[in-house]
Write a protein that holds these residues in place. Sequence first.
Motif, PDB file in Angstrom:
ATOM      1  N   TYR A  43       9.713  27.942  35.487  1.00 15.33           N
ATOM      2  CA  TYR A  43       8.308  27.921  35.212  1.00 15.33           C
ATOM      3  C   TYR A  43       7.725  26.274  35.598  1.00 15.33           C
ATOM      4  N   GLU A  44       9.508  25.313  35.564  1.00 14.40           N
ATOM      5  CA  GLU A  44       9.008  24.181  35.827  1.00 14.40           C
ATOM      6  C   GLU A  44       9.344  23.995  37.616  1.00 14.40           C
ATOM      7  N   GLU A  45       9.826  24.445  38.063  1.00 22.81           N
ATOM      8  CA  GLU A  45       9.212  24.700  39.405  1.00 22.81           C
ATOM      9  C   GLU A  45       8.179  25.658  40.332  1.00 22.81           C
ATOM     10  N   LEU A  46       7.383  26.023  39.558  1.00 26.27           N
ATOM     11  CA  LEU A  46       6.080  26.705  39.749  1.00 26.27           C
ATOM     12  C   LEU A  46       5.459  25.276  39.669  1.00 26.27           C
ATOM     13  N   MET A  47       5.593  24.739  38.367  1.00 24.00           N
ATOM     14  CA  MET A  47       4.237  23.692  37.745  1.00 24.00           C
ATOM     15  C   MET A  47       4.732  22.374  39.098  1.00 24.00           C
ATOM     16  N   ASN A  48       5.468  21.827  39.415  1.00 20.92           N
ATOM     17  CA  ASN A  48       5.479  20.825  40.154  1.00 20.92           C
ATOM     18  C   ASN A  48       5.863  21.520  41.801  1.00 20.92           C
ATOM     19  N   ALA A  49       5.790  22.650  41.894  1.00 19.15           N
ATOM     20  CA  ALA A  49       5.636  23.026  43.384  1.00 19.15           C
ATOM     21  C   ALA A  49       4.350  22.346  43.874  1.00 19.15           C
ATOM     22  N   ASP A  50       4.802  22.174  45.628  1.00 19.45           N
ATOM     23  CA  ASP A  50       3.626  21.280  46.753  1.00 19.45           C
ATOM     24  C   ASP A  50       2.199  22.544  46.671  1.00 19.45           C
ATOM     25  N   SER A  51       2.585  23.509  46.467  1.00 19.31           N
ATOM     26  CA  SER A  51       1.601  25.023  46.642  1.00 19.31           C
ATOM     27  C   SER A  51       2.205  25.958  45.490  1.00 19.31           C
ATOM     28  N   HIS A  52       1.869  26.255  44.841  1.00 20.60           N
ATOM     29  CA  HIS A  52       1.615  27.353  43.418  1.00 20.60           C
ATOM     30  C   HIS A  52       1.688  28.755  43.806  1.00 20.60           C
ATOM     31  N   GLY A  53       0.666  29.047  44.799  1.00 19.09           N
ATOM     32  CA  GLY A  53       0.334  30.054  45.603  1.00 19.09           C
ATOM     33  C   GLY A  53       1.418  30.665  46.226  1.00 19.09           C
ATOM     34  N   LYS A  54       2.267  29.741  46.494  1.00 18.28           N
ATOM     35  CA  LYS A  54       3.518  29.728  48.346  1.00 18.28           C
ATOM     36  C   LYS A  54       4.508  29.912  47.184  1.00 18.28           C
ATOM     37  N   TYR A  55       4.646  28.755  46.320  1.00 15.33           N
ATOM     38  CA  TYR A  55       6.444  29.362  45.004  1.00 15.33           C
ATOM     39  C   TYR A  55       6.436  31.168  44.624  1.00 15.33           C
ATOM     40  N   PHE A  56       5.149  31.342  43.884  1.00 22.18           N
ATOM     41  CA  PHE A  56       4.707  32.288  43.239  1.00 22.18           C
ATOM     42  C   PHE A  56       5.210  33.694  43.913  1.00 22.18           C
ATOM     43  N   ILE A  57       5.072  33.601  45.439  1.00 24.90           N
ATOM     44  CA  ILE A  57       4.964  34.365  46.182  1.00 24.90           C
ATOM     45  C   ILE A  57       6.226  34.511  46.597  1.00 24.90           C
ATOM     46  N   ALA A  58       7.187  33.895  47.210  1.00 25.21           N
ATOM     47  CA  ALA A  58       8.031  33.471  47.254  1.00 25.21           C
ATOM     48  C   ALA A  58       9.150  33.821  46.315  1.00 25.21           C
ATOM     49  N   TYR A  59       9.250  33.578  45.043  1.00 26.30           N
ATOM     50  CA  TYR A  59       9.822  33.683  43.781  1.00 26.30           C
ATOM     51  C   TYR A  59       9.629  33.916  42.732  1.00 26.30           C
ATOM     52  N   ILE A  60       8.415  34.495  42.179  1.00 22.70           N
ATOM     53  CA  ILE A  60       7.995  35.100  40.738  1.00 22.70           C
ATOM     54  C   ILE A  60       7.409  36.645  41.097  1.00 22.70           C
ATOM     55  N   LYS A  61       6.657  37.125  42.211  1.00 23.08           N
ATOM     56  CA  LYS A  61       5.742  37.904  42.195  1.00 23.08           C
ATOM     57  C   LYS A  61       6.595  39.205  42.274  1.00 23.08           C
ATOM     58  N   ASP A  62       7.272  39.359  42.890  1.00 25.93           N
ATOM     59  CA  ASP A  62       8.002  40.675  43.297  1.00 25.93           C
ATOM     60  C   ASP A  62       9.908  40.618  42.155  1.00 25.93           C
ATOM     61  N   ASN A  63      10.047  39.675  41.871  1.00 29.97           N
ATOM     62  CA  ASN A  63      11.576  39.370  41.323  1.00 29.97           C
ATOM     63  C   ASN A  63      11.262  39.526  39.855  1.00 29.97           C
ATOM     64  N   TYR A  64       9.786  39.040  39.066  1.00 27.02           N
ATOM     65  CA  TYR A  64       9.996  39.638  37.786  1.00 27.02           C
ATOM     66  C   TYR A  64       9.187  40.660  37.338  1.00 27.02           C
ATOM     67  N   GLU A  65       9.382  41.621  36.242  1.00 28.49           N
ATOM     68  CA  GLU A  65       8.435  42.379  35.318  1.00 28.49           C
ATOM     69  C   GLU A  65       7.122  41.970  35.180  1.00 28.49           C
ATOM     70  N   ALA A  66       6.416  42.431  35.648  1.00 28.63           N
ATOM     71  CA  ALA A  66       5.120  41.903  35.426  1.00 28.63           C
ATOM     72  C   ALA A  66       3.613  43.107  34.591  1.00 28.63           C
ATOM     73  N   LYS A  67       2.728  42.749  33.856  1.00 26.10           N
ATOM     74  CA  LYS A  67       1.968  43.637  33.035  1.00 26.10           C
ATOM     75  C   LYS A  67       1.130  43.163  32.634  1.00 26.10           C
ATOM     76  N   LYS A  68      -0.376  43.433  33.732  1.00 27.06           N
ATOM     77  CA  LYS A  68      -1.249  43.208  33.739  1.00 27.06           C
ATOM     78  C   LYS A  68      -2.353  43.293  31.762  1.00 27.06           C
ATOM     79  N   ILE A  69      -2.853  42.105  31.504  1.00 26.50           N
ATOM     80  CA  ILE A  69      -3.474  41.831  30.066  1.00 26.50           C
ATOM     81  C   ILE A  69      -4.861  41.686  29.872  1.00 26.50           C
ATOM     82  N   ARG A  70      -5.277  41.905  32.481  1.00 29.08           N
ATOM     83  CA  ARG A  70      -6.736  41.631  31.434  1.00 29.08           C
ATOM     84  C   ARG A  70      -6.969  41.634  33.248  1.00 29.08           C
TER      85      ARG A  70
END
Length: 70
Positions: A43-70
Amino acid sequence: MERETVKSSNIASIGYDETTEILEIEFLSGGIYQYLDVPYYMYEELMNADSHGKYFIAYIKDNYEAKKIR
């Protein structure tokens, strides 16, 4: 969960619950997703990343279970 607005071409806001290790992301498209068992440092790295979107895609999107809440 409270989320902080971020400057991103894809992400509107990001929140984190340290107790449950849930990362919550609101996308500009309107969808809100919770990513489970995300360590605080990610979370800290995501918030401090130059690009939140690029960090999200590279390290979070397909690496953690997700559930849609809306």
